[in-house]
Design a protein around this motif. Structure first.
Motif: not given
Length: 536
Positions: A313-326, A489-494, A496-503
């Motif tokens: 969850a937290n790394p997913t927010l991290g990628v979203v954070s970077d996308l927002l900043v960009a 993400v834990i199960r290896g099905e997605k 972090i970047e894919e999860m961040a896009d969904e979020l």
């Protein structure tokens, strides 16, 4: 087949159990076999080497503790064999360079928001009632009952119908004629109470004034009704000065009533209801219009964290954070006790050296106040955190800091200060979930992303709180409070970047009002100011 262990950083000397592991089990990991020496629950940490007393334990690439006694390779880390430890920080040690993520697919996207005259854009349209002092809490509650009964006309809950059936001694009561029927379509009416404004040190009242002024200035607020007693520490002039400091050109209706100048409670409440209704009716005329994603100001929060929070969850927010900043938007990382151990990285990421100095000064002052109170940052992990694998504050912090992504730190704010720059912002708050969320919104966040591994119903009166679960089991068990989950993400099905896009897609829908968060559906409106001082 799902992996059984994961190492977060290549330099780590511990791994996280992704599933429950049996004693005696042999696991092939990084080209060698590891024998699990004792039963290990998922989310807990396994030693990848033998640790002698005092040896450094590394996770997320940083020091998160030292060995309290000998820990054999393959054994589980516990509060008995590990103690909190973090590296000292004295200032900037290296230049920082950032490669922004590709945001081509997002740059022309918009959300439907409420545009304010100062250029801010709200994700909600709220008329807010609050007191300057706790003496007015009862009057706020009376107004809440009046307005909610007449404006919201809510359908009875299942529990209310149950109680009716018990009172009437019948099996059940189903009254289908009673349905929710809001009088206004484009505005919510919310109410805040609090225990402050008087009785403590004057600095706490001044801090509360800044916080409340931040709520008035927040783009999610259309206008406010403010109640004052008259004799309290938090005088009306102090509140007005705080408003002026945040926004000298504020052009929102601010209705203020002072009880000691108005006579009876009945007379005051009558005037408040008449004036506020007219203002609320006018504010209801505000319509949603398209706004670029750069107008999103997103608070980053975690609560009820578990051993998977820092991996999914937290790394997913991290990628979203970077996308927002960009995208020239804003992300706000708070909870300073949960940045303990990662200060060096954040200091190095500060664009302005004054901000790096301010960050360290705030961290040191905060930690000193905690020590002076007879505690320490090492006491931050809760029993729930520890039970689910977060056994030291530095370990919890290293995972919590992942919410802030990798972008430069554009500014550092003390509690009660309001955002003035886009980009990643550090905001000094406690680790307490509601106190921190309250402060994020007071600093200007028009939405908060809130990760949890154990579950928490936390909400806010004026900003949507998007609850992000670190694991699927939680989302299945508590679907009434979880908005989106990252267990894939834990199960290896997605990844972090894919999860961040969904979020981020989900966030756009929430910001546009097309999806209501679970906290809003539950009418969860938490508000707790941070008191730094004592009562006098």
């Amino acid at each position: 087949m799902q992996n059984k262990l994961i190492k977060v950083n290549s330099s780590d000397n511990v791994a996280v159990a992704l599933i429950n592991l049996k004693a005696g089990e042999i696991i092939s990991f990084e080209r060698e076999n590891i024998e699990i020496l004792s039963y290990t629950k998922s989310k807990h940490k396994i030693a990848l080497k033998k640790f002698n007393v005092g040896d450094r334990i590394i996770m997320y690439g940083v020091l998160v503790g030292t060995a309290n006694n000998t820990i054999e390779k393959g054994d589980v880390l516990t509060t008995e064999n590990v103690k909190h430890q973090s590296d000292k920080v004295f200032g900037k040690t290296e230049d920082f360079h950032w490669t922004a993520p590709n945001v081509e697919k997002w740059k022309n996207r918009t959300f439907m928001g409420f545009h304010r005259e100062d250029g801010q854009v709200g994700t909600e349209n709220v008329w807010l009632f609050f007191p300057l002092v706790f003496c007015e809490n009862r009057n706020i509650e009376i107004l809440k009952e009046i307005f909610e009964k007449e404006l919201l006309k809510q359908k009875p809950s299942a529990q209310q119908l149950l109680l009716r059936s018990l009172v009437n001694n019948v099996d059940s009561i189903m009254d289908e004629t009673e349905t929710s029927n809001n009088v206004f379509d484009n505005i919510d009416v919310k109410f805040i109470t609090h225990p402050g404004g008087c009785g403590g040190i004057r600095q706490d009242s001044e801090s509360l004034a800044k916080l409340l002024a931040g709520y008035v200035n927040n783009p999610n607020v259309a206008g406010v009704t403010v109640l004052s007693l008259g004799c309290q520490n938090l005088q009306i002039d102090i509140f007005k000065d705080a408003l002026k400091a945040i926004n000298p050109n504020l052009n929102k209706p601010v209705l203020i009533y002072e009880q000691q100048q108005m006579g009876t409670v009945d007379e005051m409440l009558t005037a408040i209801v008449k004036d506020s209704f007219v203002a609320i009716k006018e504010a209801n005329n505000m319509k949603r219009k398209p706004a670029p994603l750069s107008k999103l100001r997103v608070g980053l929060e975690c609560g009820g964290s578990d051993g998977f929070s820092g991996i999914s969850a937290n790394p997913t927010l991290g990628v979203v954070s970077d996308l927002l900043v960009a995208l020239k938007g804003t992300a706000i990382l708070a909870e300073f006790p949960e940045l303990c151990g990662v200060e060096q990285e954040l200091v190095n990421r500060c664009v302005d050296e004054k901000d790096s100095d301010k960050f360290l000064a705030l961290m040191k002052a905060f930690e000193k106040s905690v020590v002076d109170a007879g505690s320490g940052f090492d006491m931050n992990p809760s029993p729930g955190n520890i039970k689910d694998g977060l056994i030291t504050d530095a370990m919890k912090s290293a995972g919590a800091a992942k919410k802030g992504g990798t972008s430069p730190v554009e500014s550092v704010l003390d509690y009660g200060e309001y955002i003035s720059k886009n980009g990643l912002v550090l905001l000094c708050t406690p680790g307490n979930d509601v106190e921190s969320t309250t402060a994020l919104v007071g600093a200007g966040a028009n939405m908060v992303l809130f990760t949890t591994g154990l579950g928490t119903p936390t909400g806010n009166p004026i900003a949507p709180i998007v609850k992000v679960a670190s694991n699927t089991e939680l989302a299945v068990k508590m679907p009434d409070i979880i908005d989106i989950e990252t267990g894939a993400v834990i199960r290896g099905e997605k990844n972090i970047e894919e999860m961040a896009d969904e979020l981020l897609e989900f966030m756009i829908a929430v910001a546009s009002g097309t999806i209501k968060t679970k906290a809003k559906l539950l009418n969860q409106n938490d508000f707790i100011p941070w008191r730094r001082g004592v009562s006098l």
